[in-house]
Structures are given as C-alpha cells and as structure tokens.
Design a protein around this motif. Structure first.
Motif, PDB file in Angstrom:
ATOM      1  N   LEU A 195       0.836  -1.206   0.000  1.00  0.00           N
ATOM      2  CA  LEU A 195       0.000   0.000   0.000  1.00  0.00           C
ATOM      3  C   LEU A 195       0.867   1.251   0.000  1.00  0.00           C
ATOM      4  O   LEU A 195       0.593   2.217  -0.721  1.00  0.00           O
ATOM      5  N   GLY A 196       1.909   1.233   0.834  1.00  0.00           N
ATOM      6  CA  GLY A 196       2.813   2.380   0.879  1.00  0.00           C
ATOM      7  C   GLY A 196       3.465   2.646  -0.462  1.00  0.00           C
ATOM      8  O   GLY A 196       3.607   3.797  -0.886  1.00  0.00           O
ATOM      9  N   GLU A 197       3.827   1.573  -1.147  1.00  0.00           N
ATOM     10  CA  GLU A 197       4.449   1.703  -2.467  1.00  0.00           C
ATOM     11  C   GLU A 197       3.472   2.304  -3.476  1.00  0.00           C
ATOM     12  O   GLU A 197       3.835   3.180  -4.275  1.00  0.00           O
ATOM     13  N   ILE A 198       2.214   1.876  -3.427  1.00  0.00           N
ATOM     14  CA  ILE A 198       1.214   2.343  -4.389  1.00  0.00           C
ATOM     15  C   ILE A 198       0.772   3.776  -4.096  1.00  0.00           C
ATOM     16  O   ILE A 198       0.700   4.618  -4.995  1.00  0.00           O
ATOM     17  N   ILE A 199       0.492   4.058  -2.819  1.00  0.00           N
ATOM     18  CA  ILE A 199      -0.105   5.354  -2.449  1.00  0.00           C
ATOM     19  C   ILE A 199       0.942   6.450  -2.305  1.00  0.00           C
ATOM     20  O   ILE A 199       0.724   7.587  -2.743  1.00  0.00           O
ATOM     21  N   THR A 200       2.080   6.135  -1.704  1.00  0.00           N
ATOM     22  CA  THR A 200       3.080   7.167  -1.419  1.00  0.00           C
ATOM     23  C   THR A 200       4.369   6.995  -2.224  1.00  0.00           C
ATOM     24  O   THR A 200       5.261   7.827  -2.122  1.00  0.00           O
ATOM     25  N   ARG A 201       4.455   5.915  -2.994  1.00  0.00           N
ATOM     26  CA  ARG A 201       5.680   5.586  -3.735  1.00  0.00           C
ATOM     27  C   ARG A 201       6.869   5.418  -2.778  1.00  0.00           C
ATOM     28  O   ARG A 201       8.010   5.753  -3.120  1.00  0.00           O
ATOM     29  N   ASP A 202       6.579   4.921  -1.598  1.00  0.00           N
ATOM     30  CA  ASP A 202       7.622   4.765  -0.588  1.00  0.00           C
ATOM     31  C   ASP A 202       7.366   3.479   0.196  1.00  0.00           C
ATOM     32  O   ASP A 202       6.772   3.494   1.269  1.00  0.00           O
ATOM     33  N   ARG A 203       7.803   2.377  -0.358  1.00  0.00           N
ATOM     34  CA  ARG A 203       7.631   1.087   0.321  1.00  0.00           C
ATOM     35  C   ARG A 203       8.487   1.008   1.579  1.00  0.00           C
ATOM     36  O   ARG A 203       8.069   0.471   2.604  1.00  0.00           O
ATOM     37  N   GLY A 204       9.696   1.558   1.505  1.00  0.00           N
ATOM     38  CA  GLY A 204      10.644   1.428   2.595  1.00  0.00           C
ATOM     39  C   GLY A 204      10.159   2.002   3.910  1.00  0.00           C
ATOM     40  O   GLY A 204      10.357   1.409   4.977  1.00  0.00           O
ATOM     41  N   SER A 205       9.489   3.163   3.858  1.00  0.00           N
ATOM     42  CA  SER A 205       9.010   3.786   5.085  1.00  0.00           C
ATOM     43  C   SER A 205       7.959   2.927   5.766  1.00  0.00           C
ATOM     44  O   SER A 205       7.932   2.812   7.001  1.00  0.00           O
ATOM     45  N   TYR A 206       7.108   2.300   4.983  1.00  0.00           N
ATOM     46  CA  TYR A 206       6.062   1.468   5.580  1.00  0.00           C
ATOM     47  C   TYR A 206       6.584   0.101   5.997  1.00  0.00           C
ATOM     48  O   TYR A 206       6.035  -0.515   6.916  1.00  0.00           O
TER      49      TYR A 206
END
Length: 252
Positions: A195-206
């Motif tokens: 979800l983080g990758e899709i919505i915020t383009r930031d998988r690492g933070s999530y």
C-alpha cells in the motif's frame, strides 16, 4: 529494564543503527509519509484508528479548562477533539519532533478554525520543553515506538504532569490470540508495504513502520516501564484483540 546510557546502538525497525542516527532516520520516514499520512492510516487500519482514538479521548476524561499535552501529535486528530472539550479556558499543546508532520497538523486544524486554544511546538518527547507539574493530561498516540529512549520520554512526560494528572499511550502492541497474530503478520508484511508503495511511492518507510511495531514492548513490558517511571494505577486495555493497546497511568 533501565535504559543503558552507554548503549551505542538501537533498533530502527529490524536494523541496528547508532543511537545518534535513529532520530534522523525516523525523521526521514515521517517527512516522506506526512502528505498522505491520514489517507494511509485509514487504508492500513481499515478505518479502525478512528475508533481507537475515540476510546483514547473518552479515557482522557477531560474537563473544560484543562491543560493537555499531545505528544507526537502528527496531523492532530486527538488535539482537535481535546480543543473542543477543554474550551476557551483550556489549552492544548500539540508537539511533534518532525516539522513536516507538525506543519500538516497545524494547517489542518487552522483550516477547520481550531486555533484559539491550540499551540504547536516542535519538541523531542525525551526532553519536553515545558514546566514541571503543568498539564492535567498527556497523550501520545502511535508515537512512542519511534522514540529512541522510551524511558527518558516516560520520565519527561511524568515530570510535566500535575499531581493527579494522567498519561495515555495509544500504540500498536502484541495480539493476544495466535490466529489474530498470524493473520496480522501476513497483512502487515505483505499488504501494508505494498500500500505504501502504491499510495506514497515509498515502500521502505512502511516496511520500517511494520517492523517498528514488532520491536515495540508488549503490553506488560510497557506497563512495567510506566511503573518504573513513577506512574501509579497503571493499566491497559487491549483493542482489536491486542493489535493496539491503550495504557493509562496517573501521577500522584
């Protein structure tokens, strides 16, 4: 159980990092997620975070005229509710160590006309810049797990509370049933980072956020830490099967 002042490393998710670097690493995470923080909260928790926060607001037992400190206030959900309860004679101070998060929260409350009895202060939970014995209530929701020295934060929160004041900690915790724990692990590690990758383009933070939850003390350990800090009548309420726990303690 005491914090080792000579400790040179700490956990950042599952990684061990120098103590001096953790605050900056956490800061980078929240600067990245701040713009879509509320949307992601709704998606990740399926809206349940709103119910958990309502329980916290109820348990705070605030009265008109009270002074409230909301630490790690983020986008200001609790501060907004508290401001309405304490009224013009009361005061709510929302703090966050991260300027990006605090800015989002400040703007959000201003847009909703909630400014008269709310102040925003950028502050570190481990060293709160407020007078001793000042607040009737202090809260920290989904923020304690990101603090490097949790013992120092609890001591700082204890110091600024009035005698008779209360602390509420709302935080992800450890599910109490094996089946829930298994399903929660599957959801956390396979769905939330995606979800983080899709919505915020930031998988690492999530990915970090999921790991930080697993590294956070369980219910009984956090209770013991609060007692060690001086709080009394400490207890907790498991919410959603222990996925989240609401701890409450008093300063007498």
């Amino acid at each position: 159980m005491s914090w080792d002042v000579n400790k040179k490393t700490t956990h950042f998710g599952y990684r061990e990092v120098p103590v001096s670097e953790k605050a900056n690493l956490v800061g980078e995470v929240f600067r990245s997620v701040a713009p879509k923080y509320d949307l992601m909260n709704d998606l990740m928790s399926l809206g349940l975070h709103r119910l958990w926060k309502r329980m916290t607001i109820s348990e705070a037992s605030l009265r008109p005229g009270d002074r409230v400190l909301d630490v790690a206030s983020g986008t200001g959900d609790l501060a907004k509710a508290f401001a309405k309860i304490v009224g013009k004679r009361g005061k709510v101070i929302m703090t966050d160590i991260n300027e990006a998060m605090l800015s989002v929260g400040r703007d959000r409350l201003a847009d909703q006309g909630i400014i008269g009895n709310v102040d925003c202060v950028q502050a570190d939970a481990e060293n709160l810049p407020f007078a001793d014995n000042y607040f009737d209530c202090a809260t920290i929701a989904f923020g304690l797990r990101n603090v490097t020295n949790k013992h120092a934060a609890l001591a700082s929160l204890y110091r600024v509370l009035k005698p008779g004041g209360r602390l509420l900690i709302l935080e992800f915790s450890h599910p109490t049933l094996p089946l829930i724990n298994t399903l929660y692990d599957l959801y956390s590690f396979h769905v939330i980072p995606k979800l983080g990758e899709i919505i915020t383009r930031d998988r690492g933070s999530y990915q970090y956020l999921v790991e930080s939850i697993r590294m956070h003390p369980d219910q009984e350990t956090l209770k013991a830490m609060m007692l060690e800090a001086g709080f009394e009548d400490v207890d907790y309420l498991n919410l959603s099967g222990g996925i989240v726990a609401l701890h409450k303690g008093f300063k007498y």
